[in-house]
Design an enzyme around this catalytic site. Sequence first.
Site, PDB file in Angstrom:
ATOM      1  N   HIS A  35       0.858  -1.187   0.000  1.00  0.00           N
ATOM      2  CA  HIS A  35       0.000   0.000   0.000  1.00  0.00           C
ATOM      3  C   HIS A  35       0.893   1.235   0.000  1.00  0.00           C
ATOM      4  O   HIS A  35       1.981   1.218   0.595  1.00  0.00           O
ATOM      5  CB  HIS A  35      -0.892   0.061   1.241  1.00  0.00           C
ATOM      6  CG  HIS A  35      -2.072  -0.849   1.205  1.00  0.00           C
ATOM      7  ND1 HIS A  35      -2.538  -1.514   2.331  1.00  0.00           N
ATOM      8  CD2 HIS A  35      -2.911  -1.205   0.202  1.00  0.00           C
ATOM      9  CE1 HIS A  35      -3.590  -2.240   2.010  1.00  0.00           C
ATOM     10  NE2 HIS A  35      -3.837  -2.073   0.732  1.00  0.00           N
TER      11      HIS A  35
ATOM     12  N   CYS B 110      -2.031   2.715   9.314  1.00  0.00           N
ATOM     13  CA  CYS B 110      -2.971   1.691   8.877  1.00  0.00           C
ATOM     14  C   CYS B 110      -4.170   1.588   9.797  1.00  0.00           C
ATOM     15  O   CYS B 110      -5.261   1.204   9.369  1.00  0.00           O
ATOM     16  CB  CYS B 110      -2.272   0.333   8.783  1.00  0.00           C
ATOM     17  SG  CYS B 110      -1.188   0.158   7.366  1.00  0.00           S
TER      18      CYS B 110
END
Length: 282
Positions: free
Chosen positions: A184, A277
């Site tokens: 990511h 996150c």
Amino acid sequence: MASSTLVRTLEHHVKRILMVRPTHFELKYSINPWMDMKRGVNREKALKQWDQLKYTIENSGAKVEVMESTGAESLPDIVFAANAAIIKGNKAYLASFAHPERQGERYFYEQWFTNNGYECVGDQDIPSEGAGDALWGGDQLRTLFMGVGTRTDVRALRDVANKLDDGTNWKVIGCRLVDPRFYHIDTAFCPLNEDVAIYYPYAFDHITRHNMRNETDLIEVSQKEARNFACNAVVVGQNVIMHQGNEEIANKLVKLGFTVRFVDMSEFIKSGGSSKCCTLQI
């Protein structure tokens, strides 16, 4: 100005962050290089780490909204709120997860956003993983840097631009991720404000690095500290909250006037995530 109006005005300028309590967090499958099934997760320790992260964010001046994961017992990664959606104004572009193990999370996120006044948009046929792969930065924070790779499909760039279009002047740029450890964009890139960001350059291809430099100044993070999730940080004003043990980049940021606040996110790193996150700016 009436006191109630003043309060609302002040609250509007306070950064609001969504977090999901790690009630069901565990390591029960492997969908990225960090997830070693043999290691396991200490849930009690993870909850304490999550509580400390929440406290640190609030102590830095942000307001945290908590989403409970009732009914999501089979979705251990729902704690990673960054992947819920891309937010612009009152619109939430919901994630469409690449891996079947996480696809059930969308239902719970959609419920939360709908119940909290957001218009939910998105395309379930186009893989995209929310603000884990989409970060606002650059001039006046009008550039949406979107990671493209194994989790977010290149088709999402146009779809996001169309469905989050609000008539204002902003743009989406694609950032090709090339290292599977940095799956990511928020594991390798973190805008600190509209002028500067930290990043691990070798997570991206050459063209992406060039394009990113055209949008913002970049401070390089070493491979050692990138692998210690230095870029997966939460920014609240001049406070940069990141996993402990990243003194090299912290020293650089302190010289620029930032305050670095270390937290222990070791249990979450076992699943490939850290401070950022676990959060979503809303």
